[in-house]
Design a protein around this motif. Structure first.
Motif, PDB file in Angstrom:
ATOM      1  N   THR A 142       0.736  -1.117  -0.068  1.00  0.00           N
ATOM      2  CA  THR A 142       0.025   0.003  -0.118  1.00  0.00           C
ATOM      3  C   THR A 142       0.950   1.242  -0.054  1.00  0.00           C
ATOM      4  N   PRO A 143       1.051   2.011  -1.119  1.00  0.00           N
ATOM      5  CA  PRO A 143       1.553   3.222  -1.256  1.00  0.00           C
ATOM      6  C   PRO A 143       1.218   4.247   0.021  1.00  0.00           C
ATOM      7  N   PRO A 144       2.153   4.926   0.282  1.00  0.00           N
ATOM      8  CA  PRO A 144       1.788   6.087   1.687  1.00  0.00           C
ATOM      9  C   PRO A 144       0.865   7.025   0.750  1.00  0.00           C
ATOM     10  N   ARG A 145      -0.015   7.558   1.988  1.00  0.00           N
ATOM     11  CA  ARG A 145      -0.939   8.397   1.463  1.00  0.00           C
ATOM     12  C   ARG A 145      -0.061   9.668   1.368  1.00  0.00           C
ATOM     13  N   SER A 146      -0.326  10.581   0.348  1.00  0.00           N
ATOM     14  CA  SER A 146       0.375  11.870   0.051  1.00  0.00           C
ATOM     15  C   SER A 146      -0.937  12.767   0.518  1.00  0.00           C
ATOM     16  N   GLY A 147      -1.326  13.176   1.482  1.00  0.00           N
ATOM     17  CA  GLY A 147      -2.298  14.106   1.779  1.00  0.00           C
ATOM     18  C   GLY A 147      -3.832  14.082   1.286  1.00  0.00           C
ATOM     19  N   ARG A 148      -4.763  14.775   1.384  1.00  0.00           N
ATOM     20  CA  ARG A 148      -6.013  14.585   0.849  1.00  0.00           C
ATOM     21  C   ARG A 148      -6.297  15.817  -0.312  1.00  0.00           C
ATOM     22  N   ARG A 149      -6.782  15.370  -1.283  1.00  0.00           N
ATOM     23  CA  ARG A 149      -7.328  16.484  -2.437  1.00  0.00           C
ATOM     24  C   ARG A 149      -8.740  16.441  -2.438  1.00  0.00           C
ATOM     25  N   LEU A 150      -9.063  17.670  -2.725  1.00  0.00           N
ATOM     26  CA  LEU A 150     -10.576  17.807  -3.291  1.00  0.00           C
ATOM     27  C   LEU A 150     -10.649  18.359  -4.549  1.00  0.00           C
ATOM     28  N   ALA A 173      -9.973   7.563  -6.192  1.00  0.00           N
ATOM     29  CA  ALA A 173     -11.114   7.848  -5.362  1.00  0.00           C
ATOM     30  C   ALA A 173     -11.436   9.335  -5.147  1.00  0.00           C
ATOM     31  N   GLU A 174     -10.335  10.135  -5.174  1.00  0.00           N
ATOM     32  CA  GLU A 174     -10.523  11.643  -4.897  1.00  0.00           C
ATOM     33  C   GLU A 174     -10.914  11.974  -6.341  1.00  0.00           C
ATOM     34  N   VAL A 175     -10.641  11.674  -7.433  1.00  0.00           N
ATOM     35  CA  VAL A 175     -10.958  12.026  -8.710  1.00  0.00           C
ATOM     36  C   VAL A 175     -12.538  11.768  -8.702  1.00  0.00           C
ATOM     37  N   ASP A 176     -12.995  10.543  -8.647  1.00  0.00           N
ATOM     38  CA  ASP A 176     -14.509  10.152  -8.678  1.00  0.00           C
ATOM     39  C   ASP A 176     -15.213  10.993  -7.552  1.00  0.00           C
ATOM     40  N   PHE A 177     -14.771  11.017  -6.437  1.00  0.00           N
ATOM     41  CA  PHE A 177     -15.613  11.884  -5.325  1.00  0.00           C
ATOM     42  C   PHE A 177     -15.577  13.504  -6.162  1.00  0.00           C
ATOM     43  N   GLY A 178     -14.738  13.879  -6.370  1.00  0.00           N
ATOM     44  CA  GLY A 178     -14.744  15.389  -7.158  1.00  0.00           C
ATOM     45  C   GLY A 178     -15.720  15.501  -8.277  1.00  0.00           C
ATOM     46  N   TRP A 179     -15.631  14.470  -8.945  1.00  0.00           N
ATOM     47  CA  TRP A 179     -16.418  14.239 -10.255  1.00  0.00           C
ATOM     48  C   TRP A 179     -17.857  14.304  -9.899  1.00  0.00           C
ATOM     49  N   GLU A 180     -18.464  13.404  -8.983  1.00  0.00           N
ATOM     50  CA  GLU A 180     -19.806  13.342  -8.537  1.00  0.00           C
ATOM     51  C   GLU A 180     -20.251  14.714  -7.876  1.00  0.00           C
ATOM     52  N   ASN A 181     -19.347  15.421  -7.026  1.00  0.00           N
ATOM     53  CA  ASN A 181     -19.863  16.801  -6.473  1.00  0.00           C
ATOM     54  C   ASN A 181     -19.399  17.744  -7.139  1.00  0.00           C
ATOM     55  N   SER A 182     -19.145  17.615  -8.690  1.00  0.00           N
ATOM     56  CA  SER A 182     -18.906  18.707  -9.455  1.00  0.00           C
ATOM     57  C   SER A 182     -20.080  18.577 -10.550  1.00  0.00           C
ATOM     58  N   ARG A 183     -20.578  17.134 -10.937  1.00  0.00           N
ATOM     59  CA  ARG A 183     -21.331  17.156 -12.211  1.00  0.00           C
ATOM     60  C   ARG A 183     -23.079  17.596 -11.641  1.00  0.00           C
ATOM     61  N   GLY A 184     -23.279  18.873 -12.463  1.00  0.00           N
ATOM     62  CA  GLY A 184     -24.559  19.436 -12.145  1.00  0.00           C
ATOM     63  C   GLY A 184     -25.066  19.965 -10.901  1.00  0.00           C
ATOM     64  N   VAL A 240     -15.145   9.725   0.418  1.00  0.00           N
ATOM     65  CA  VAL A 240     -13.879   9.375  -0.206  1.00  0.00           C
ATOM     66  C   VAL A 240     -13.660   7.838  -0.031  1.00  0.00           C
ATOM     67  N   ALA A 241     -13.785   7.477   1.267  1.00  0.00           N
ATOM     68  CA  ALA A 241     -13.405   6.337   1.579  1.00  0.00           C
ATOM     69  C   ALA A 241     -14.264   5.095   0.903  1.00  0.00           C
ATOM     70  N   GLU A 242     -15.502   5.515   0.690  1.00  0.00           N
ATOM     71  CA  GLU A 242     -16.663   4.236  -0.108  1.00  0.00           C
ATOM     72  C   GLU A 242     -15.729   4.311  -1.570  1.00  0.00           C
ATOM     73  N   PHE A 243     -15.531   5.430  -2.076  1.00  0.00           N
ATOM     74  CA  PHE A 243     -14.932   5.309  -3.771  1.00  0.00           C
ATOM     75  C   PHE A 243     -13.538   4.591  -3.537  1.00  0.00           C
ATOM     76  N   ARG A 244     -12.911   4.793  -2.479  1.00  0.00           N
ATOM     77  CA  ARG A 244     -11.379   4.085  -2.266  1.00  0.00           C
ATOM     78  C   ARG A 244     -11.741   2.261  -2.361  1.00  0.00           C
ATOM     79  N   GLN A 245     -12.786   2.017  -1.625  1.00  0.00           N
ATOM     80  CA  GLN A 245     -13.015   0.476  -1.622  1.00  0.00           C
ATOM     81  C   GLN A 245     -13.077  -0.013  -2.990  1.00  0.00           C
ATOM     82  N   ASP A 246     -13.693   0.953  -3.810  1.00  0.00           N
ATOM     83  CA  ASP A 246     -13.803   0.127  -5.287  1.00  0.00           C
ATOM     84  C   ASP A 246     -12.776   0.587  -6.213  1.00  0.00           C
ATOM     85  N   ALA A 247     -11.912   1.077  -5.716  1.00  0.00           N
ATOM     86  CA  ALA A 247     -10.676   1.414  -6.786  1.00  0.00           C
ATOM     87  C   ALA A 247      -9.526   0.439  -7.037  1.00  0.00           C
ATOM     88  N   VAL A 248      -9.561   0.104  -8.383  1.00  0.00           N
ATOM     89  CA  VAL A 248      -8.265  -0.835  -8.613  1.00  0.00           C
ATOM     90  C   VAL A 248      -7.514  -0.027  -9.946  1.00  0.00           C
TER      91      VAL A 248
END
Length: 859
Positions: A316-324, A492-503, A531-539
């Protein structure tokens, strides 16, 4: 006074860089890091156990996870072995100073060797050469025509994923028309035998809508007299060109020329770094990279046939902060630029990154800065980022600086990514836009975006807003395969941002940004769990073709080295092998394979010792034409090899040329044609759908098509028919604004248009390869809707259509004057063909320009 001496003490050795760090031997200051992160210790331990003698080694340390300290510890550990000088290289002077400051904090003896060697301190230079200190320098200090550094036991390259920009580009001459028009004209004249009179006129005149954007490939070696003249002209150029030319002069015949209205670049596709003694004779080369893709990017950028990759030992690579992530182009209503300005206004502190020129990037920074907020540019941070980082407010605009900027914590909380960074150089632009070889740039592009997004998140507890501004970069993120190629946390961060920007309403977006930047209980309870929910499905899934591109890197690099030395036959053989390996990538690498085959054919021609080899060279060129996409038109612009038959036009182009030639022989009224062209251009600048549709149909007719608006409800706005060769239907959405997503209704409507057109003509189906085009400034489709599009449905911008209309107007102005007096039919057809080809207006070329953005993913 008695003489004094100094006894050189043998420095204590340690089994690994990690134990050196833990021993307390290094005189670290109170500002040094509290300790090594777990993954940093894993990396340097694995290096000591497995890779001390690996000639070329890449170490993966993701953005914001701390590459510099592990690199310095490896450098110091090797230096203490007294096996020779140790060099630590960074892309820029500002980064070199940054590394020096880190080295001093961590107790690593270091000396800064940047700028002119004449200004180096002799004692400091001696310390590096004698192994008393690590030499910290820049890539350009190593990769120049006369490097003055000592040959090292070890050279470490920080931010090695930027190698193409800071290594590959060093091996070439780059000329900007607007900065140095005299030099541009001198070199253009030397290249004139490769250019038609029409193209020369186009390049020397005022920029027309199409000329400014197009990049052409020239291979001067095909014509020995051109190579001789080009060498003469380049050798006369003043500084800095003479130093750039010195890097490639011995292999000029192997160089490509990338030519555009705005400038030109003369370089081999891959750098001949084997000629550089500092680099090639080093005992070991270590590349610190944020990402180790499988597509061979490092090998191509540094000109090394094989680089061993050592990914993070941890799973598991180290987390490099959180981005919105915020996508203003998806937000409902309003202006994307206006929303970006409001987001920046939350803190009045932001970093704006773009691949445009410094002037344009700084103008973009000014456009999002609030009233009274200072705008910073490249010159303001040349000596370092401290002044900006410590300022209470300001917007910093930097061009092509996706790497090496550390703005942690309160220094900056907002990054604006302005546009897709896929054409930093003319070579990039040719590969992505002309050769349809963007698969070869995919790893480079993804790295630039990931690096840019991480400039303000430099540690696991840092956080920042990333504004993704522009239809092209938004469209990039709309492709599922591009998002899946990211590391899971970033996905996960990109997917979260996309869903919270669209429309989403713009005011709600600002509220979300404020909540995130406060980073309190509201974010932890309402944002982080999602964000954690999106992370669970990300591969993570590598892009199509990555493995085949990785496999081909070794023979490609070897081929370019052989070509640089003029060993044409061997170079052609290795490039043919590379093309075979690239071909395993299927459709995704088709354009790149065609380019490799063409180059292999040219090189075989240059080294041919008899007619059999010359015939084989011509056969490779024909294979290149077959391998390339049928709409990849750059090959038609290349001169034929001696003895080769003229490449026949595609059937659609034959139809168009014949139609236009017949029109020119008919009862043509030039003044009427001129008025029609003017009205067409004006119509295609309008939002009004009825006016725009009429302009489209006129445009089709001037392209030699049978153009009309089909009758009936729900039909396309214009249909262009070139006999039975190919058809095109166009849905014009000129009234749509750039913000928002393309509606599903538009996609479904476009799906049916070609079949309806076939029914009109009592045919079972349209000709193979016929496209359906949606013209809209909403150049992004919702990822949930894009799979509904047929494989032949594309999105094109109103700007592209306007550029084509401008080119068509130029074509017809030339035809109305140049065709006068041509009586013989074949002569007239050849003239029409040449004019249309030079202006990119053959139907195959126009279709290529309109089909750059397929809606359905994965095709």
């Amino acid at each position: 006074m008695a003489f004094q001496g100094k006894t050189r003490r043998t420095q204590h050795q340690f089994p690994s860089p990690e134990e050196l760090y833990l021993s307390g031997t290094l005189p670290r200051t109170t500002e040094a890091a509290d300790g090594l992160w777990l993954h940093q210790g894993d990396v340097i331990r694995a290096y000591a156990e497995q890779h001390q003698k690996t000639p070329d080694l890449a170490l993966e340390l993701p953005t914001g996870s701390g590459k510099t300290i592990p690199g310095l510890l490896i450098a110091e550990w090797v230096r203490r072995k007294s096996e020779g000088p140790v060099i630590f290289a960074t892309p820029t002077k500002q980064l070199a100073r940054q590394v020096l400051a880190t080295a001093r904090r961590e107790g690593v003896p270091s000396r800064l060797l940047i700028g002119s060697h004449r200004a180096w301190d002799t004692a400091e230079q001696s310390d590096v050469e004698g192994g008393e200190a690590v030499g910290i320098t820049t890539y350009s200090t190593i990769f120049n025509s006369s490097p003055k550094l000592p040959e090292p036991r070890l050279v470490i390259f920080d931010d090695a994923h930027a190698g193409e920009q800071f290594v590959g580009a060093e091996y070439g001459v780059t000329i900007h028309r607007y900065k140095d028009p005299g030099t541009y004209e001198a070199v253009l004249s030397a290249l004139s035998p490769f250019l038609s009179g029409l193209l020369l006129q186009r390049l020397r005149g005022e920029p027309d809508p199409g000329a400014h954007h197009q990049v052409r490939l020239l291979l001067p070696a095909i014509n020995p007299s051109v190579i001789a003249e080009l060498d003469t002209v380049l050798a006369r150029l003043p500084e800095p060109y003479k130093f750039e030319f010195a890097m490639i002069r011995s292999g000029l015949a192997s160089c490509c020329v990338y030519l555009s209205y705005g400038g030109m670049q003369i370089r081999p596709m891959m750098p001949p770094t084997f000629e550089n003694p500092i680099f090639s004779r080093a005992g070991q080369r270590v590349y610190l990279s944020a990402t180790l893709g499988s597509g061979g990017e490092l090998e191509r950028a540094f000109g090394r046939p094989q680089i061993v990759r050592m990914p993070l030992p941890t799973k598991t690579p180290p987390r490099s902060g959180r981005r919105l992530f915020v996508f203003p182009d998806l937000v409902a209503g309003g202006s994307p630029l206006g929303l970006t300005k409001n987001i920046v206004g939350v803190t009045n502190k932001a970093l704006v990154l773009s691949q445009e020129t410094s002037e344009k990037t700084e103008a973009a920074a000014a456009a999002v800065a609030g009233e009274g907020v200072p705008v910073w540019g490249r010159n303001a941070v040349e000596q370092g980022l401290d002044a900006f980082a410590n300022a209470s407010m300001g917007v910093l605009g930097l061009a092509n600086r996706y790497d090496g900027l550390d703005l942690p914590g309160q220094a900056c909380r907002v990054v604006v990514l302005g546009g897709k960074p896929d054409a930093v150089s003319l070579q990039d632009k040719f590969l992505s836009e002309r050769a349809e070889a963007s698969a070869a740039l995919a790893e480079r592009l993804r790295t630039r975006i990931v690096q840019g997004a991480g400039r303000c998140t430099r540690g696991p507890n840092d956080y920042a807003v990333v504004v993704v501004l522009g239809s092209d970069i938004t469209r990039y993120f709309s492709r599922p395969e591009n998002r899946k190629a990211l590391e899971p946390e970033l996905q996960a961060e990109v997917d979260f941002g996309w869903e919270n920007s669209r429309g989403t309403d713009p005011d709600e977006v600002i509220e979300n940004v404020q909540m995130f930047l406060t980073h309190g209980v509201d974010w932890r309870e309402n944002g982080e769990p999602l964000v954690a929910e999106f992370r669970q499905d990300a591969v993570k899934v590598e892009l199509p073709g990555a493995d085949s591109l990785g496999n081909s890197a070794t023979p490609e690099v070897e081929a370019w080295h052989l070509a640089f030395r003029g060993e044409w036959l061997a170079a052609s053989e290795r490039l043919q092998e590379a093309a075979r390996l690239v071909g395993a990538g299927g459709a995704s690498t088709r354009g790149y394979r065609g380019l490799l085959l063409y180059l292999a054919g040219v090189w075989l021609h240059l080294g041919a010792e008899g007619e059999a080899q010359r015939a084989k060279a011509r056969q490779l060129v024909r294979q290149a034409e077959a391998a390339s996409n049928v709409r990849g038109t750059w090959l038609r612009e290349m001169p034929d090899l001696p003895g080769a038959e003229e490449v026949p036009l595609a059937s659609m182009d034959v139809t168009a040329v014949g139609t236009i030639a017949a029109r020119l022989r008919g009862q043509l009224r030039p003044n009427r044609v001129t008025d029609d062209l003017r009205q067409m251009v004006e119509a295609l600048r309008q939002d009004d759908s009825t006016v725009y549709e009429g302009g489209l149909t006129t445009l089709g007719s001037f392209l030699g098509a049978e153009a009309s608006k089909p009758q009936g409800k729900g039909r396309c706005d214009s249909a262009w028919v070139w006999g039975t060769a190919i058809w095109m239907t166009i849905e014009a959405k000129s009234e749509q604004h750039a913000n928002g997503l393309l509606p599903l209704h538009d996609i479904r409507q476009a799906n049916t248009q070609l079949d309806q057109l076939a029914a009109d003509r009592s045919m079972d189906h349209p000709p193979a390869g016929s496209p359906a085009i949606i013209v809209s400034d909403r150049l992004t489709a919702d990822p949930e809707h894009s799979p509904a599009a047929n494989a032949n449905v594309y999105l094109a911008s109103t700007e592209t259509v306007e550029q084509i209309a401008g080119d068509v107007s130029t074509v017809w102005r030339d035809l109305l004057t140049g065709a006068v007096g041509i009586q013989e039919d074949q002569t007239l057809r050849r003239y029409v063909r040449s004019v249309m080809l030079e202006h990119g207006c053959l139907p195959s070329q126009v279709i290529n320009r309109l089909t750059q953005n397929r809606i359905r993913p994965g095709d």
